[in-house]
Scaffold this active site. Structure first.
Site, PDB file in Angstrom:
ATOM      1  N   LYS A 102       0.783  -1.240   0.000  1.00 42.98           N
ATOM      2  CA  LYS A 102       0.000   0.000   0.000  1.00 42.98           C
ATOM      3  C   LYS A 102       0.815   1.292   0.000  1.00 42.98           C
ATOM      4  O   LYS A 102       0.236   2.370  -0.039  1.00 42.98           O
ATOM      5  CB  LYS A 102      -0.962   0.000   1.204  1.00 42.98           C
ATOM      6  CG  LYS A 102      -1.985  -1.125   1.099  1.00 42.98           C
ATOM      7  CD  LYS A 102      -3.049  -1.061   2.156  1.00 42.98           C
ATOM      8  CE  LYS A 102      -4.063  -2.174   1.960  1.00 42.98           C
ATOM      9  NZ  LYS A 102      -4.892  -2.389   3.132  1.00 42.98           N
ATOM     10  N   LYS A 114      -8.406 -12.653  -6.170  1.00 45.97           N
ATOM     11  CA  LYS A 114      -9.292 -12.909  -5.032  1.00 45.97           C
ATOM     12  C   LYS A 114     -10.481 -11.938  -5.025  1.00 45.97           C
ATOM     13  O   LYS A 114     -10.373 -10.823  -5.554  1.00 45.97           O
ATOM     14  CB  LYS A 114      -8.525 -12.880  -3.713  1.00 45.97           C
ATOM     15  CG  LYS A 114      -8.178 -11.527  -3.180  1.00 45.97           C
ATOM     16  CD  LYS A 114      -7.674 -11.657  -1.733  1.00 45.97           C
ATOM     17  CE  LYS A 114      -7.557 -10.282  -1.108  1.00 45.97           C
ATOM     18  NZ  LYS A 114      -7.316 -10.255   0.291  1.00 45.97           N
ATOM     19  N   LYS A 165     -12.994  -6.088  -2.014  1.00 48.58           N
ATOM     20  CA  LYS A 165     -13.856  -4.886  -1.957  1.00 48.58           C
ATOM     21  C   LYS A 165     -13.455  -3.830  -2.951  1.00 48.58           C
ATOM     22  O   LYS A 165     -14.282  -3.073  -3.438  1.00 48.58           O
ATOM     23  CB  LYS A 165     -13.743  -4.284  -0.556  1.00 48.58           C
ATOM     24  CG  LYS A 165     -14.676  -4.938   0.350  1.00 48.58           C
ATOM     25  CD  LYS A 165     -15.321  -4.026   1.339  1.00 48.58           C
ATOM     26  CE  LYS A 165     -16.202  -4.905   2.160  1.00 48.58           C
ATOM     27  NZ  LYS A 165     -15.489  -5.472   3.291  1.00 48.58           N
TER      28      LYS A 165
HETATM   29  P1  AMP Z   1      -9.959  -7.419   4.194  1.00 53.36           P
HETATM   30  O1  AMP Z   1     -11.103  -6.503   4.415  1.00 53.36           O
HETATM   31  O2  AMP Z   1      -9.628  -7.700   2.758  1.00 53.36           O
HETATM   32  O3  AMP Z   1      -8.734  -7.013   4.987  1.00 53.36           O
HETATM   33  O4  AMP Z   1     -10.376  -8.855   4.783  1.00 53.36           O
HETATM   34  C1  AMP Z   1     -10.917  -9.059   6.059  1.00 53.36           C
HETATM   35  C2  AMP Z   1     -10.825 -10.538   6.357  1.00 53.36           C
HETATM   36  O5  AMP Z   1     -11.468 -11.318   5.331  1.00 53.36           O
HETATM   37  C3  AMP Z   1      -9.370 -11.063   6.422  1.00 53.36           C
HETATM   38  O6  AMP Z   1      -9.288 -12.020   7.454  1.00 53.36           O
HETATM   39  C4  AMP Z   1      -9.141 -11.723   5.080  1.00 53.36           C
HETATM   40  O7  AMP Z   1      -8.206 -12.783   5.150  1.00 53.36           O
HETATM   41  C5  AMP Z   1     -10.547 -12.252   4.738  1.00 53.36           C
HETATM   42  N1  AMP Z   1     -10.737 -12.221   3.281  1.00 53.36           N
HETATM   43  C6  AMP Z   1     -10.756 -11.114   2.492  1.00 53.36           C
HETATM   44  N2  AMP Z   1     -10.984 -11.431   1.193  1.00 53.36           N
HETATM   45  C7  AMP Z   1     -11.093 -12.788   1.152  1.00 53.36           C
HETATM   46  C8  AMP Z   1     -11.319 -13.730   0.105  1.00 53.36           C
HETATM   47  N3  AMP Z   1     -11.485 -13.350  -1.154  1.00 53.36           N
HETATM   48  N4  AMP Z   1     -11.384 -15.042   0.442  1.00 53.36           N
HETATM   49  C9  AMP Z   1     -11.235 -15.456   1.713  1.00 53.36           C
HETATM   50  N5  AMP Z   1     -11.013 -14.613   2.750  1.00 53.36           N
HETATM   51  C10 AMP Z   1     -10.937 -13.297   2.484  1.00 53.36           C
END
Ligand code: AMP
Ligand code: TRP
Length: 365
Positions: free
Chosen positions: A151, A231, A234
């Protein structure tokens, strides 16, 4: 000698007993062991207030948080707003996102009676301990951590906050003397920093912090519905690439209908060769509680178009009650704020004695 034989027989008996338990219950964790494991354990995890979670967040994190409430007696979940301001935030959107994440976690099954759900900035000891731990952490140790590399842009021009973000994460964990931390693979290096920091502190001041263990999510990464090699995220500009927990049945059906698959019509699981269909099988298995093999077996004879409808239906079944509950809770911000404020009070009760001990150990009067 007689005593020796008695002990041998007793140990054999215990082993046979364990084998019988294993035959009956499979290889899952022995319930007695689990009770012992949870005594004195503390689970901590954090999630950024990014608004309404998507299917990846639900399957990769939130669903296992709900299960952990049953296995551990002391569980803390924090909405980490201090972490989120390491990137620019609009104040009104951030305020709403904190409430939306609170409503979402509650609707997915986080129970404020069984876990301490709170907003990180309401417990000021997080930042205070973060400062202290920062004085035990070297700059080179932070330079290679994923958040900074991802980032801070090509020229590493991110803020000091973004750079020290993992130190604050260590403070989040250690402030409660946490023993277990459920995280996704992307957070493992941050957890390793927390472990190193605990060891460094213990080496200097005596055995004080438990070295926290990761609880890695069993769900493989859920992929984007538009690009199954990336993946689900958001930040994806294509709205139909991810399914949110508040999507209506029509939204869900449309998104799965438009999901990228391939030109083979049967349902198989081959993540490298057929990433699109395999992503659907993984989603189907995770929401239904079936194994991948069971899902594939059950779907024999369906073509991918028919299968998309089956997966969409399974997701709708899981998300419909959640969506209704999120809507109900969002209409009552007063209740959500009350949950967070009571959570912060309980968190503070655990944090203050630990923080006082830290102050004493390092020599503050
Ligand atoms: P983030 O908002 O992307 O930081 O994700 C919040 C939580 O969701 C973290 O524990 C990530 O590992 C999990 N996470 C985010 N995107 C995915 C995905 N596509 N598949 C599985 N877990 C996810
Ligand atoms: N850094 C984590 C993320 O981006 C969130 C987080 C903050 C966290 N503090 C934590 C996770 C402590 C586990 C433990 O997903």
């Amino acid at each position: 000698m007689a005593l020796h034989m008695y002990n041998v027989r007793r140990i054999r008996g215990v082993i046979q007993n364990l084998k019988a338990v294993k035959r009956t219950f499979g290889t899952g964790p022995d319930p007695e062991k689990q009770v012992k494991q949870s005594a004195g354990s503390r689970v901590f995890s954090g999630i950024q207030p990014t608004g309404i979670p998507h299917l990846g967040n639900y399957l990769g994190a939130i669903k296992s948080w709900v299960t952990l409430q049953e296995q551990y007696s002391c569980v803390l979940y924090s909405i980490v707003d201090l972490h989120s301001i390491t990137l620019p935030q609009d104040p009104a959107a951030l305020r709403q996102n904190i409430l939306d994440m609170t409503a979402s976690l509650l609707a997915c099954g986080i129970d404020p009676e069984r876990s301490i759900l709170f907003q990180q900035s309401q417990v000021s000891e997080h930042t205070e301990l973060g400062w202290i731990l920062g004085c035990f952490t070297s700059m080179p140790r932070l330079r290679h951590l994923p958040q900074w590399k991802m980032k801070s842009g090509k020229k590493n021009e991110g803020s000091v906050g973004l750079f020290t973000y993992p130190v604050l994460q260590s403070a989040d964990i250690l402030l409660y003397k946490s023993t277990h931390v459920p995280v996704g693979e992307d957070q493992v290096q941050h957890l390793e920093l927390a472990q190193d920091t605990a060891r460094i502190f213990n080496y200097k001041y005596g055995d004080f912090f438990p070295v926290p263990k990761p609880l890695l999510s069993e769900t493989r990464k859920i992929k984007s519905l538009r690009d199954p090699t990336a993946k689900m995220s958001k930040s994806d500009p294509q709205k139909i690439a991810s399914v949110n927990i508040t999507d209506t049945p029509d939204d869900i059906i449309l998104k799965f209908r438009k999901a990228m698959t391939d030109f083979t019509s049967e349902v198989t699981f081959d993540p490298d060769g057929r990433p699109g269909v395999s992503n659907m099988v993984a989603i189907h298995a995770a929401v239904s509680g079936m194994t991948v093999d069971e899902v594939v077996h059950q779907s024999e004879g369906l073509d991918t178009a028919q299968y998309k409808q089956v997966v969409a239906d399974a997701v709708i079944q899981t998300f419909s009650p959640i969506r209704e509950e999120v809507e109900r809770l969002r209409a009552d911000p007063g209740y959500l704020k009350e949950v967070l404020s009571q959570g912060a009070e309980k968190a503070r009760e655990l944090a203050i004695p630990v923080y006082r001990d830290v102050q004493r150990l390092i020599g503050f009067c």
